[in-house]
Design an enzyme around this catalytic site. Structure first.
Site, short mmCIF file in Angstrom:
data_model
loop_
_atom_site.label_atom_id
_atom_site.label_comp_id
_atom_site.label_asym_id
_atom_site.label_seq_id
_atom_site.Cartn_x
_atom_site.Cartn_y
_atom_site.Cartn_z
N LYS A 4 -34.73 32.90 -40.49
CA LYS A 4 -35.28 32.53 -39.26
C LYS A 4 -35.84 31.19 -39.33
O LYS A 4 -36.60 30.81 -40.42
CB LYS A 4 -36.70 33.90 -39.46
CG LYS A 4 -36.12 35.44 -39.05
CD LYS A 4 -36.87 36.50 -38.38
CE LYS A 4 -36.24 37.59 -38.49
NZ LYS A 4 -36.64 38.43 -38.37
N TYR B 122 -30.30 40.98 -30.52
CA TYR B 122 -31.18 42.13 -31.00
C TYR B 122 -31.58 42.85 -29.56
O TYR B 122 -32.86 43.41 -28.97
CB TYR B 122 -33.28 41.47 -30.49
CG TYR B 122 -33.26 40.68 -32.12
CD1 TYR B 122 -33.39 41.57 -33.01
CD2 TYR B 122 -33.56 39.60 -32.40
CE1 TYR B 122 -33.90 41.28 -34.11
CE2 TYR B 122 -33.57 38.99 -32.98
CZ TYR B 122 -33.65 39.59 -34.26
OH TYR B 122 -34.23 39.16 -35.36
N ASN C 173 -41.49 36.56 -40.52
CA ASN C 173 -41.12 37.21 -41.40
C ASN C 173 -39.87 36.81 -42.11
O ASN C 173 -39.05 37.69 -43.33
CB ASN C 173 -41.50 39.10 -41.07
CG ASN C 173 -39.99 39.33 -40.67
OD1 ASN C 173 -38.95 38.84 -40.44
ND2 ASN C 173 -39.66 40.64 -40.13
N HIS D 191 -34.19 37.85 -41.54
CA HIS D 191 -33.18 38.57 -41.47
C HIS D 191 -31.93 39.16 -42.04
O HIS D 191 -31.11 38.65 -42.87
CB HIS D 191 -32.43 38.13 -39.69
CG HIS D 191 -31.31 39.50 -39.08
ND1 HIS D 191 -31.93 40.51 -38.46
CD2 HIS D 191 -30.21 40.21 -39.31
CE1 HIS D 191 -30.49 41.65 -38.19
NE2 HIS D 191 -29.55 40.89 -39.15
N GLU E 220 -22.96 42.01 -35.26
CA GLU E 220 -23.76 40.50 -35.54
C GLU E 220 -23.45 39.91 -36.36
O GLU E 220 -23.19 38.71 -35.81
CB GLU E 220 -25.23 40.68 -36.98
CG GLU E 220 -26.18 42.08 -35.80
CD GLU E 220 -27.14 42.36 -37.06
OE1 GLU E 220 -26.92 41.74 -38.31
OE2 GLU E 220 -28.53 43.46 -36.44
P1 IDP Z 1 -35.87 44.45 -39.55
O1 IDP Z 1 -36.08 42.73 -39.31
O2 IDP Z 1 -36.71 44.71 -40.58
O3 IDP Z 1 -35.10 44.77 -39.46
P2 IDP Z 1 -36.80 45.06 -37.23
O4 IDP Z 1 -37.42 46.63 -36.66
O5 IDP Z 1 -35.13 44.98 -37.00
O6 IDP Z 1 -37.07 45.24 -38.45
O7 IDP Z 1 -37.20 44.11 -35.52
C1 IDP Z 1 -36.95 42.55 -36.01
C2 IDP Z 1 -38.07 41.96 -35.94
O8 IDP Z 1 -39.25 42.05 -35.33
C3 IDP Z 1 -38.36 41.98 -37.12
O9 IDP Z 1 -38.19 41.39 -38.24
C4 IDP Z 1 -40.17 40.94 -36.57
O10 IDP Z 1 -39.75 39.71 -36.84
C5 IDP Z 1 -39.64 41.80 -35.33
N1 IDP Z 1 -40.98 42.84 -35.47
C6 IDP Z 1 -40.05 44.29 -35.65
N2 IDP Z 1 -41.16 45.71 -35.75
C7 IDP Z 1 -42.62 44.33 -34.99
C8 IDP Z 1 -43.86 45.43 -34.36
O11 IDP Z 1 -44.20 45.74 -34.72
N3 IDP Z 1 -44.65 43.65 -34.22
C9 IDP Z 1 -44.19 42.32 -34.51
N4 IDP Z 1 -43.41 42.21 -34.15
C10 IDP Z 1 -42.37 42.81 -35.00
MG MG Z 2 -33.92 44.80 -37.58
#
Ligand code: IDP
Ligand code: MG
Length: 139
Positions: free
Chosen positions: A10, A50, A117, A120, A131
């Site tokens: 990212k 997304y 984070n 992805h 994707e």
């Molecule tokens: P993942 O990347 O671990 O699969 P997802 O639930 O698919 O997590 O969410 C996509 C991205 O959205 C996450 O990697 C993170 O950057 C962001 N995200 C997900 N949940 C939250 C939240 O509760 N607060 C803030 N950002 C979030």
């Molecule tokens: Mg995800």
């Protein structure tokens, strides 16, 4: 054909020079790099990528963040690599991600509306196929 997953370094990870470290972990684990590119994602690509999160409070900040600068998009291959990379990545919340995982080692909470984070990884074979079609239509 063995399993494939879409990995993205990212904008936070790319900007901090973590691309090589993430690729090192993928290769050291034994997965194969199939395709790789550096690009800045469009809002259209991210809306497709997304779609499942549309309407959630972090959706707009997420699209804004993900289009804020270049990313490295990578297709990896290997039996079990979808689950395996999710394990290498660690929990979504970098504060909770275990030390030793990519997010546990390289990411932290910055008090923003979106969790930055570093990586992805696709979460299922269906997501991976969808994707990879968005990021690598040529494959
Ligand atoms: P993942 O990347 O671990 O699969 P997802 O639930 O698919 O997590 O969410 C996509 C991205 O959205 C996450 O990697 C993170 O950057 C962001 N995200 C997900 N949940 C939250 C939240 O509760 N607060 C803030 N950002 C979030
Ligand atoms: Mg995800």
């Amino acid at each position: 054909m063995t399993e494939r997953s879409l990995v993205i370094i990212k904008p936070d990870g790319f900007a901090r020079g973590n691309t090589g470290e993430v690729l090192r972990r993928i290769e050291t684990k034994g997965y194969t790099l199939v395709a790789m590119k550096i690009l800045t994602a469009t809002r259209e690509m991210l809306a497709a990528h997304y779609a499942e999160h549309e309407g959630k409070p972090f959706y707009e900040p997420l699209v804004e963040f993900m289009s804020s600068g270049p990313v490295a998009a990578v297709v990896i291959e290997g039996d079990g690599c979808i689950k395996g990379f999710r394990s290498l990545a660690g929990a979504t919340n970098p504060t909770e991600a275990a030390p030793g995982s990519i997010r546990g080692d390289l990411a932290r909470d910055w008090g923003e509306k979106v969790q930055k984070n570093v990586v992805h990884g696709s979460d299922s074979p269906e997501s991976a196929a969808r994707e990879i079609g968005i990021w690598f239509p040529e494959l």
